[in-house]
Write a protein that holds these residues in place. Structure first.
Motif, PDB file in Angstrom:
ATOM      1  N   GLY A   1      44.064  45.369  52.355  1.00  0.00           N
ATOM      2  CA  GLY A   1      44.613  46.622  51.848  1.00  0.00           C
ATOM      3  C   GLY A   1      43.876  47.211  50.662  1.00  0.00           C
ATOM      4  O   GLY A   1      44.318  48.222  50.104  1.00  0.00           O
ATOM      5  N   PHE A   2      42.757  46.611  50.275  1.00  0.00           N
ATOM      6  CA  PHE A   2      42.030  47.093  49.098  1.00  0.00           C
ATOM      7  C   PHE A   2      41.236  48.350  49.418  1.00  0.00           C
ATOM      8  O   PHE A   2      40.605  48.454  50.466  1.00  0.00           O
ATOM      9  N   ALA A   3      41.259  49.290  48.490  1.00  0.00           N
ATOM     10  CA  ALA A   3      40.445  50.501  48.614  1.00  0.00           C
ATOM     11  C   ALA A   3      39.906  50.850  47.231  1.00  0.00           C
ATOM     12  O   ALA A   3      40.688  50.968  46.278  1.00  0.00           O
ATOM     13  N   PRO A   4      38.583  50.979  47.066  1.00  0.00           N
ATOM     14  CA  PRO A   4      38.014  51.337  45.769  1.00  0.00           C
ATOM     15  C   PRO A   4      38.531  52.693  45.301  1.00  0.00           C
ATOM     16  O   PRO A   4      38.666  53.631  46.097  1.00  0.00           O
ATOM     17  N   SER A   5      38.848  52.787  44.014  1.00  0.00           N
ATOM     18  CA  SER A   5      39.323  54.064  43.475  1.00  0.00           C
ATOM     19  C   SER A   5      39.283  54.009  41.961  1.00  0.00           C
ATOM     20  O   SER A   5      39.267  52.933  41.358  1.00  0.00           O
ATOM     21  N   GLY A   6      39.264  55.202  41.340  1.00  0.00           N
ATOM     22  CA  GLY A   6      39.372  55.279  39.893  1.00  0.00           C
ATOM     23  C   GLY A   6      38.134  54.904  39.122  1.00  0.00           C
ATOM     24  O   GLY A   6      38.228  54.552  37.943  1.00  0.00           O
ATOM     25  N   GLY A   7      36.959  54.963  39.748  1.00  0.00           N
ATOM     26  CA  GLY A   7      35.731  54.655  39.032  1.00  0.00           C
ATOM     27  C   GLY A   7      35.298  53.217  39.228  1.00  0.00           C
ATOM     28  O   GLY A   7      36.065  52.354  39.648  1.00  0.00           O
ATOM     29  N   TRP A   8      34.042  52.959  38.893  1.00  0.00           N
ATOM     30  CA  TRP A   8      33.452  51.649  39.188  1.00  0.00           C
ATOM     31  C   TRP A   8      34.131  50.523  38.420  1.00  0.00           C
ATOM     32  O   TRP A   8      34.349  49.443  38.975  1.00  0.00           O
ATOM     33  N   ARG A   9      34.483  50.752  37.153  1.00  0.00           N
ATOM     34  CA  ARG A   9      35.079  49.675  36.362  1.00  0.00           C
ATOM     35  C   ARG A   9      36.465  49.304  36.881  1.00  0.00           C
ATOM     36  O   ARG A   9      36.790  48.118  37.004  1.00  0.00           O
ATOM     37  N   ARG A  10      37.273  50.298  37.189  1.00  0.00           N
ATOM     38  CA  ARG A  10      38.606  50.009  37.712  1.00  0.00           C
ATOM     39  C   ARG A  10      38.521  49.307  39.062  1.00  0.00           C
ATOM     40  O   ARG A  10      39.353  48.453  39.382  1.00  0.00           O
ATOM     41  N   THR A  11      37.526  49.655  39.852  1.00  0.00           N
ATOM     42  CA  THR A  11      37.326  48.975  41.134  1.00  0.00           C
ATOM     43  C   THR A  11      37.053  47.488  40.915  1.00  0.00           C
ATOM     44  O   THR A  11      37.651  46.624  41.569  1.00  0.00           O
ATOM     45  N   LEU A  12      36.157  47.173  39.983  1.00  0.00           N
ATOM     46  CA  LEU A  12      35.827  45.774  39.713  1.00  0.00           C
ATOM     47  C   LEU A  12      37.009  45.028  39.100  1.00  0.00           C
ATOM     48  O   LEU A  12      37.254  43.866  39.431  1.00  0.00           O
ATOM     49  N   GLU A  13      37.753  45.668  38.214  1.00  0.00           N
ATOM     50  CA  GLU A  13      38.937  45.043  37.626  1.00  0.00           C
ATOM     51  C   GLU A  13      39.962  44.700  38.702  1.00  0.00           C
ATOM     52  O   GLU A  13      40.510  43.588  38.740  1.00  0.00           O
ATOM     53  N   SER A  14      40.219  45.673  39.575  1.00  0.00           N
ATOM     54  CA  SER A  14      41.216  45.478  40.623  1.00  0.00           C
ATOM     55  C   SER A  14      40.823  44.346  41.561  1.00  0.00           C
ATOM     56  O   SER A  14      41.650  43.498  41.922  1.00  0.00           O
TER      57      SER A  14
ATOM     58  N   ILE B   1      33.351  40.710  29.953  1.00  0.00           N
ATOM     59  CA  ILE B   1      32.255  40.818  30.923  1.00  0.00           C
ATOM     60  C   ILE B   1      31.985  42.272  31.270  1.00  0.00           C
ATOM     61  O   ILE B   1      30.836  42.739  31.259  1.00  0.00           O
ATOM     62  N   LEU B   2      33.049  43.015  31.571  1.00  0.00           N
ATOM     63  CA  LEU B   2      32.860  44.401  31.990  1.00  0.00           C
ATOM     64  C   LEU B   2      32.434  45.289  30.828  1.00  0.00           C
ATOM     65  O   LEU B   2      31.729  46.284  31.029  1.00  0.00           O
ATOM     66  N   ASP B   3      32.838  44.948  29.597  1.00  0.00           N
ATOM     67  CA  ASP B   3      32.328  45.682  28.428  1.00  0.00           C
ATOM     68  C   ASP B   3      30.813  45.535  28.337  1.00  0.00           C
ATOM     69  O   ASP B   3      30.097  46.502  28.046  1.00  0.00           O
ATOM     70  N   ALA B   4      30.335  44.324  28.607  1.00  0.00           N
ATOM     71  CA  ALA B   4      28.887  44.094  28.560  1.00  0.00           C
ATOM     72  C   ALA B   4      28.173  44.876  29.654  1.00  0.00           C
ATOM     73  O   ALA B   4      27.116  45.471  29.420  1.00  0.00           O
ATOM     74  N   VAL B   5      28.760  44.895  30.859  1.00  0.00           N
ATOM     75  CA  VAL B   5      28.173  45.661  31.961  1.00  0.00           C
ATOM     76  C   VAL B   5      28.165  47.144  31.615  1.00  0.00           C
ATOM     77  O   VAL B   5      27.164  47.849  31.831  1.00  0.00           O
ATOM     78  N   GLU B   6      29.266  47.629  31.066  1.00  0.00           N
ATOM     79  CA  GLU B   6      29.361  49.056  30.715  1.00  0.00           C
ATOM     80  C   GLU B   6      28.345  49.423  29.624  1.00  0.00           C
ATOM     81  O   GLU B   6      27.746  50.499  29.657  1.00  0.00           O
TER      82      GLU B   6
END
Length: 234
Positions: free
Chosen positions: A86-99, A223-228
């Motif tokens: 049921g996963f669907a990417p949405s809300g930008g790249w960071r929110r996708t990775l968080e989800s 981790i995602l702060d570093a990627v961003e």
């Protein structure tokens, strides 16, 4: 064995809910393997035990899987498929990775003994390919070139799975051991000598509040702060 007893044996197995070997397929076998490991732990998963739970000779299992290792890869795929359902990417790249990271954690915690067994494996199947495509797509959307997207994909996935598997290993411990470790943050750490460990004593009241959810979210954010930050430098 008498003819009547021989006839009754498969009927008894059927009454216990075991499928006859003629109805075996990969899905049925993986269902049984997942249930077995969830119930009794990784050491219980042998071909003979799996065959017994299925009401079949273990050689029937080998008609569908080349061996135990292939079953383990199938279980790894099951965890990923559960996370991706049921996963669907949405809300930008960071929110996708968080989800996606949170979904994978939830799947590991739903089956902690399975997660401990297979988290380090490369499933090399469709659900894993789907997840990889989503992560790489998010990183490319962040602006990374193909080489960096590949590198960061490996780092992100391995770190997220390591964290989830570590937490799963804690969940898989006996309740007494788990509770003892949790109490340590509120008991032994609060009692450390401020003369010997001044910095530790200063933060000790806050350590118990850093529970599993907080640890996961904090690590994920770091981790995602570093990627961003790296994406902003492109």
């Amino acid at each position: 064995m008498s003819a009547s007893r021989a006839k009754a044996a498969p009927q008894a197995a059927a009454r216990r809910g075991r499928p006859p070997s003629t109805s075996l397929n990969q899905g049925v076998i993986l269902d049984a393997a997942l249930a077995l490991v969830d119930r009794e732990g990784p050491d219980a998963l042998t071909l003979r035990r799996l065959g017994a739970d299925l009401g079949a000779n273990h050689t029937a299992v080998l008609r569908h899987f080349a061996g135990k290792d292939e079953i383990l890869l199938g279980l790894a795929e099951r965890l990923i498929a559960e996370a991706m359902d049921g996963f669907a990417p949405s809300g930008g790249w960071r929110r996708t990775l968080e989800s996606l990271a949170r979904r994978m954690r939830a799947a590991c915690l739903a089956h902690p003994r399975v997660a401990v067994l297979v988290a380090t494996r490369v499933a090399r199947r469709d659900a894993e390919f789907h997840g990889a495509d989503v992560v790489v797509g998010a990183l490319r959307a962040a602006g990374f070139g193909d080489r960096d997207a590949a590198r960061y994909y490996r780092s992100l996935v391995d770190t997220s799975l390591a964290l989830a598997a570590y937490e799963a290993s804690v969940v898989a411990l006996g309740s007494a051991s788990r509770e003892g470790d949790r109490l340590a943050w509120r008991r032994e750490y609060l009692a450390v000598s401020p003369d010997r460990y001044p910095d530790l004593a200063a933060v000790a009241p806050h350590l118990a509040a850093a529970d599993e959810d907080d640890q996961f979210e904090t690590t994920l954010a770091l981790i995602l702060d570093a990627v961003e930050l790296r994406a902003a430098r492109l």
